[in-house]
Write a protein that holds these residues in place. Sequence first.
Motif, mmCIF file in Angstrom:
data_model
loop_
_atom_site.group_PDB
_atom_site.id
_atom_site.type_symbol
_atom_site.label_atom_id
_atom_site.label_comp_id
_atom_site.label_asym_id
_atom_site.label_seq_id
_atom_site.Cartn_x
_atom_site.Cartn_y
_atom_site.Cartn_z
ATOM 1 N N MET A 106 0.834 -1.201 0.000
ATOM 2 C CA MET A 106 0.000 0.000 0.000
ATOM 3 C C MET A 106 0.868 1.250 0.000
ATOM 4 N N THR A 107 0.333 2.336 -0.531
ATOM 5 C CA THR A 107 0.985 3.618 -0.348
ATOM 6 C C THR A 107 0.726 4.092 1.079
ATOM 7 N N LEU A 108 1.468 5.091 1.507
ATOM 8 C CA LEU A 108 1.257 5.613 2.865
ATOM 9 C C LEU A 108 -0.172 6.122 3.043
ATOM 10 N N GLN A 109 -0.734 6.750 2.014
ATOM 11 C CA GLN A 109 -2.076 7.300 2.118
ATOM 12 C C GLN A 109 -3.116 6.178 2.293
ATOM 13 N N VAL A 110 -2.979 5.118 1.497
ATOM 14 C CA VAL A 110 -3.924 4.007 1.593
ATOM 15 C C VAL A 110 -3.767 3.289 2.926
ATOM 16 N N ALA A 111 -2.505 3.084 3.363
ATOM 17 C CA ALA A 111 -2.273 2.401 4.637
ATOM 18 C C ALA A 111 -2.816 3.225 5.800
#
Length: 374
Positions: free
Chosen positions: A137-142
């Motif tokens: 995941m990207t940081l935003q999704v995580a």
Amino acid sequence: MVKFRIRGVLGCALIVFGLAGCEILPRGAAVEREIVQAAEGEQTDFAVHAVTRDFLAVLDDWPNPQPAHLGWIPASGGARTQVIATGDMLEVTIWDSSDSSLLSAPGQRAVQIQALEVAPDGTIFLPYVGDTPVAGMTLQVARKTLHEAIERIVPSSQVQLTMAEGRSNSVDLIGGVGAPGSYPMPDRNFTLLNLIALGGGVQTGLTNPQVRLIRAGDIYGTSIARLYADPRRNTLLRGGDQVIVEEDRRYFLSLGAAGQQSQHRFVQDDISALDAISIIGGVESRRGNPGGVLILREYPQNALRADGTGPNQSRVVFTLDLTSADGLFSARNFHLAQGDLVLVTESPITSAQTIFGLVGAVFGLANQSSGLAD
């Protein structure tokens, strides 16, 4: 006395010409005919080919004598975002404005959970939540995923997420640059030239620098010159890649009546015979034979061919005539291989000059002897 002088001079002259006939005069290189004529023997173990325009067309069908060429990975577009991977270290900050919370003490508005390493299965452990998948995941999704999980136990919470790249999100730059080391990948659009720039650029003084990319046990290679000239070679890096910058290890040798007798590195990816002549300082003007430049090369046994599509002997001598237009053009299109020997033969006139010098010395010695006798 005059008769004695004449006999002495004639005797010395006969010795000099006798030495010339035996071809034991001192010299620094072979004469072309000494090498080429040997190929006409019945049991010779090498072949001789004159490098001409017609022969170059035949040579194109021969196996490449160069070492196995390393492949390369073409460039492609990547996302300008970072992706969480196994081994990354996460820090989760949970903000909670409620007076009573499972995670924070009374009056405490934020809780920091540090050093959360992403496990091999791609998860991190959070109190009261358990194992939560974040890898890939990207940081935003995580952050959104973690917030939804924490919100079940702390409805009024807000989540902040930061990351320190681990081994799977870093690449190693080894040697040949100003600052070698391990570098984190800022996003998935991190290219080879980005890495070299971060490492301080290629060290000056490296001869024809080569780039080696080690990925998942495979080795890929290209040169810095090709990388600069072709943007399609500026490949994207992956976590765990190792990049090595080193100088070109290939070389060729020069001997005989050349400007330099030495071992020479390949200063560029392809070196023609004409390039090589320039690198070695040309043909020695006083004794070299520009019509008798030889290139000696050994082919492996698996390159031999009986049908003309390859050499029929493992040892091959290529002859270059730099006194003709065809010879010069052909030399420019003949490419050297690793380990080739460029031999500049001596001009036949050199032996004659040596003989005349010896004869002159003999007559001078005779005249000195006559003067002493008088």
